[in-house]
Design an enzyme around this catalytic site. Structure first.
Site, PDB file in Angstrom:
ATOM      1  N   GLU A 194      90.765   0.904 -52.313  1.00 57.29           N
ATOM      2  CA  GLU A 194      90.251  -0.216 -53.114  1.00 57.29           C
ATOM      3  C   GLU A 194      91.219  -0.523 -54.257  1.00 57.29           C
ATOM      4  O   GLU A 194      91.947   0.367 -54.729  1.00 57.29           O
ATOM      5  CB  GLU A 194      88.870   0.177 -53.681  1.00 57.29           C
ATOM      6  CG  GLU A 194      88.244  -0.896 -54.554  1.00 57.29           C
ATOM      7  CD  GLU A 194      86.750  -0.690 -54.790  1.00 57.29           C
ATOM      8  OE1 GLU A 194      86.221   0.390 -54.460  1.00 57.29           O
ATOM      9  OE2 GLU A 194      86.112  -1.625 -55.306  1.00 57.29           O
ATOM     10  N   ASN A 209      79.744  -6.117 -49.425  1.00 59.21           N
ATOM     11  CA  ASN A 209      79.663  -4.694 -49.763  1.00 59.21           C
ATOM     12  C   ASN A 209      78.541  -4.500 -50.778  1.00 59.21           C
ATOM     13  O   ASN A 209      78.400  -5.306 -51.712  1.00 59.21           O
ATOM     14  CB  ASN A 209      80.992  -4.243 -50.390  1.00 59.21           C
ATOM     15  CG  ASN A 209      80.888  -2.864 -51.035  1.00 59.21           C
ATOM     16  OD1 ASN A 209      80.809  -1.860 -50.333  1.00 59.21           O
ATOM     17  ND2 ASN A 209      80.879  -2.808 -52.365  1.00 59.21           N
ATOM     18  N   GLU A 210      77.752  -3.486 -50.598  1.00 58.99           N
ATOM     19  CA  GLU A 210      76.673  -3.165 -51.550  1.00 58.99           C
ATOM     20  C   GLU A 210      76.010  -4.449 -52.069  1.00 58.99           C
ATOM     21  O   GLU A 210      75.942  -4.710 -53.280  1.00 58.99           O
ATOM     22  CB  GLU A 210      77.199  -2.288 -52.698  1.00 58.99           C
ATOM     23  CG  GLU A 210      77.661  -0.936 -52.189  1.00 58.99           C
ATOM     24  CD  GLU A 210      77.909   0.131 -53.255  1.00 58.99           C
ATOM     25  OE1 GLU A 210      77.874  -0.177 -54.451  1.00 58.99           O
ATOM     26  OE2 GLU A 210      78.129   1.293 -52.853  1.00 58.99           O
ATOM     27  N   TYR A 256      77.145   9.173 -51.942  1.00 55.73           N
ATOM     28  CA  TYR A 256      78.071   9.994 -52.724  1.00 55.73           C
ATOM     29  C   TYR A 256      77.406  11.310 -53.121  1.00 55.73           C
ATOM     30  O   TYR A 256      76.200  11.353 -53.379  1.00 55.73           O
ATOM     31  CB  TYR A 256      78.493   9.245 -53.992  1.00 55.73           C
ATOM     32  CG  TYR A 256      79.506   8.151 -53.717  1.00 55.73           C
ATOM     33  CD1 TYR A 256      80.851   8.448 -53.561  1.00 55.73           C
ATOM     34  CD2 TYR A 256      79.105   6.819 -53.588  1.00 55.73           C
ATOM     35  CE1 TYR A 256      81.785   7.449 -53.296  1.00 55.73           C
ATOM     36  CE2 TYR A 256      80.040   5.817 -53.331  1.00 55.73           C
ATOM     37  CZ  TYR A 256      81.377   6.146 -53.183  1.00 55.73           C
ATOM     38  OH  TYR A 256      82.302   5.168 -52.916  1.00 55.73           O
ATOM     39  N   GLU A 261      81.408   4.719 -47.269  1.00 59.19           N
ATOM     40  CA  GLU A 261      81.783   5.319 -48.556  1.00 59.19           C
ATOM     41  C   GLU A 261      81.070   6.654 -48.661  1.00 59.19           C
ATOM     42  O   GLU A 261      79.835   6.703 -48.634  1.00 59.19           O
ATOM     43  CB  GLU A 261      81.398   4.415 -49.733  1.00 59.19           C
ATOM     44  CG  GLU A 261      82.275   3.182 -49.829  1.00 59.19           C
ATOM     45  CD  GLU A 261      82.016   2.330 -51.067  1.00 59.19           C
ATOM     46  OE1 GLU A 261      81.580   2.872 -52.104  1.00 59.19           O
ATOM     47  OE2 GLU A 261      82.261   1.111 -50.991  1.00 59.19           O
ATOM     48  N   GLN A 286      88.102   7.988 -52.199  1.00 59.27           N
ATOM     49  CA  GLN A 286      89.040   7.074 -51.582  1.00 59.27           C
ATOM     50  C   GLN A 286      90.334   7.840 -51.304  1.00 59.27           C
ATOM     51  O   GLN A 286      90.502   8.942 -51.799  1.00 59.27           O
ATOM     52  CB  GLN A 286      89.270   5.884 -52.472  1.00 59.27           C
ATOM     53  CG  GLN A 286      87.978   5.116 -52.783  1.00 59.27           C
ATOM     54  CD  GLN A 286      88.208   3.812 -53.524  1.00 59.27           C
ATOM     55  OE1 GLN A 286      89.302   3.430 -53.851  1.00 59.27           O
ATOM     56  NE2 GLN A 286      87.076   3.135 -53.816  1.00 59.27           N
TER      57      GLN A 286
HETATM   58  O1  AHR Z   1      84.160   3.766 -54.440  1.00 58.13           O
HETATM   59  C1  AHR Z   1      83.803   3.277 -55.697  1.00 58.13           C
HETATM   60  C2  AHR Z   1      82.680   2.257 -55.645  1.00 58.13           C
HETATM   61  O2  AHR Z   1      81.500   2.873 -55.261  1.00 58.13           O
HETATM   62  C3  AHR Z   1      82.827   1.127 -54.674  1.00 58.13           C
HETATM   63  O3  AHR Z   1      83.611   0.098 -55.149  1.00 58.13           O
HETATM   64  C4  AHR Z   1      81.422   0.672 -54.484  1.00 58.13           C
HETATM   65  O4  AHR Z   1      81.191   0.086 -53.233  1.00 58.13           O
HETATM   66  C5  AHR Z   1      80.603   1.921 -54.718  1.00 58.13           C
HETATM   67  O5  AHR Z   1      79.570   1.726 -55.593  1.00 58.13           O
END
Ligand code: AHR
Length: 510
Positions: A27, A174-175, A250, A306, A355
């Site tokens: 990103e 995205n999101e 995450y 992600e 990432q």
């Molecule tokens: O990876 C960091 C961020 O986390 C991304 O931009 C977003 O999609 C997520 O909230």
């Protein structure tokens, strides 16, 4: 010492482990693109068209199958036309999501496609729904993938690229529930159908359209999107609208305001982190179950585009750049994820760690001053596990009563394991998550004879060990002495907080 038995039927092949489960994410965030992948043509760092050759070389060793770009949250404020043509003429913008810094757009479509070609990775382009238009997205697809003559083809040719590129993966926002536009699931479902309609297949390029999915365990979001395609099922194939559906998860040890340090953590925080990482399996199963109701033949792929650890940034670094170190704990977070991915290979078709360089759970960290490159413990797990890509999954049955570590109200498996077979080679991945105790595992290998065995081990005296330019190999794979297979059994002893792979050369069948 705890002793477990791992029964593996080498001749009972399960679903194929899609190589795209080993995908990546780049990103425009912090030093991922600028300084990480891209330094510009005038840099002293060896580069091709501005792309760092040392980073490419390190990533080629992972055989990375796909690379997602340009975001993340950035995708929904990115306007691709700003990133083509002569660099000095490209408009600038403010990256409002990440550090509020100026983006010069020097890394754009042509640079990304060149990077993918250098890596040998399939491009996964994430289009802008939040602040873009249907026409903008449709034009981007045409610019990238159409041959012959058309307005976008003429523009691409004027910018130096004659032939169309192949772009298999296309993300539609995205999101969308958050940084991608704060939409309701119902509203996004309508937008998705509209955008997907105009993301055309040009010539031979068949797009795999990817819908922006849920956060964590938001199963309602998944259900709303699955309903949106099944209501058209009577007249059209669901696959015509979107082919893949994402979710994001995450591993955050603490509350959002105090996530915890990447390198300084106590035993409780270590176990909490691993227990949270292991939760990914519950989430994959949950989203899969919802999808099964609307798509029992599993034509729509589930994608975790992600995932990874998210800690407090390293002290003294820009809070918007999400730069964090990476220890042996992160290696185990990665190995636990891969075991879950392999077990759900029937529905989960792609995953992208967040990432690749300098951001969150990175493979590579580059020093902003010396520009030296360091490979992280997570890198080594991707490398040691690469033999699972496109192999047939094998079930691993762990037997024994002592495989549980209690973590608060959760139970964490002491040993995490998975296996696969391809071309008469089986690969077994084993993680001992216990901080202080070794574990003995007897591999009970049934169904096929084993001709040769070799092993590799990743561990360090301290679980917080990490690699720096001063000590680049503080955590690095070493040979793992595993002996020979006797009567189908192979005893192995895993040290505390370690990850190992055992490769078995099988004698030909029949
Ligand atoms: O990876 C960091 C961020 O986390 C991304 O931009 C977003 O999609 C997520 O909230």
């Amino acid at each position: 010492m705890t002793a477990l038995r791992a029964v593996i039927d080498l001749d009972v092949e399960g679903p194929r482990i899609n190589k795209h489960l080993y995908g990546h994410f780049a990103e425009h965030l912090g030093r991922c693109i600028y300084g990480g992948f891209y330094v510009g043509e005038d840099s002293d760092i060896p580069n091709e068209g501005g792309i760092r050759l040392d980073v490419v070389e390190a990533l080629r060793a992972l055989r990375i199958p796909n690379l997602r770009w340009p975001g993340g949250c950035f995708a929904d404020e990115y306007h691709w036309m700003d990133g083509i043509g002569p660099k000095e003429d490209r408009p600038r913008m403010i990256n409002t999501h990440w550090g509020d810094v100026e983006e010069n757009n020097h890394f754009g479509t042509h640079e990304f496609m060149a990077l993918c070609e250098m890596l040998g990775a399939d491009p996964y382009v994430n289009g802008n729904v939040g602040s873009g238009t249907v026409k903008e997205m449709s034009d981007w697809v045409e610019y990238l993938t159409r041959d012959g003559d058309s307005p976008m083809v003429r523009l691409r040719k004027a910018n130096g690229r004659e032939k169309a590129w192949r772009v298999p993966f296309w993300g539609i926002g995205n999101e969308a529930w958050g940084c991608g536009g704060n939409m309701s699931a119902e509203h996004y479902a309508e937008e998705l159908r509209r955008y997907a309609t105009f993301c055309r297949d040009h010539g031979d390029n068949k797009l795999y359209r990817i819908a922006a999915g849920a956060a964590d365990d938001d199963y309602r979001w998944t259900e709303t999107l699955m309903k949106a395609i099944s209501c058209l099922g009577c007249t059209r194939e669901p696959r015509n609208i979107f082919q893949g559906l994402t979710f994001h998860y995450y591993t955050v040890p603490g509350p959002w305001e105090h996530k915890g340090s990447a390198t300084e953590f106590g035993d409780d925080e270590y176990y909490t982190t691993l227990a949270k990482a292991a939760r990914v399996e519950e989430l994959i199963a949950g989203h899969s179950a919802v999808m099964d109701c609307y798509d029992p033949h599993k034509r729509v792929g589930l994608i975790l585009d992600e995932w990874g650890t998210w800690y407090d940034v390293e002290p003294g670094t820009n809070p918007g750049f999400l730069y964090q170190q990476n220890t042996m704990r992160d290696a185990l977070v990665a190995s636990v994820h891969f075991d879950a991915f392999h077990r759900h290979a029937d529905r989960l078709v792609m995953a992208n760690i967040a990432q690749t360089v300098n951001v969150l759970q990175a493979m590579i960290l580059t020093d902003p001053d010396t520009q030296e490159l360091v490979l992280t413990p997570t890198y080594h797990v991707f490398e040691m596990n690469k033999g699972h890509q496109d192999a047939a999954s094998l079930a691993v049955h762990l037997l024994g009563d002592d495989n549980a570590i209690e973590v608060g109200d959760r139970s964490l498996n002491r040993v995490s394991a998975s296996a696969s077979v391809k071309d008469s080679r089986a690969l077994v991945s084993l993680s001992n998550l216990h901080l202080t105790e070794p574990v003995e595992i007897t591999l009970d290998l049934r169904g096929r004879a084993v001709a040769e065995v070799s092993g590799r081990l990743l561990t360090a005296p301290e679980v917080a060990a990490h690699n720096t330019s001063g000590r680049p190999d503080a955590v690095a794979p070493a040979a793992f002495e595993v002996g020979a297979v006797t009567d189908g059994t192979l005893p192995v002893t895993l040290p505390p907080h370690s990850f190992a792979t055992v490769e078995l050369a099988l004698t030909p069948e029949g």
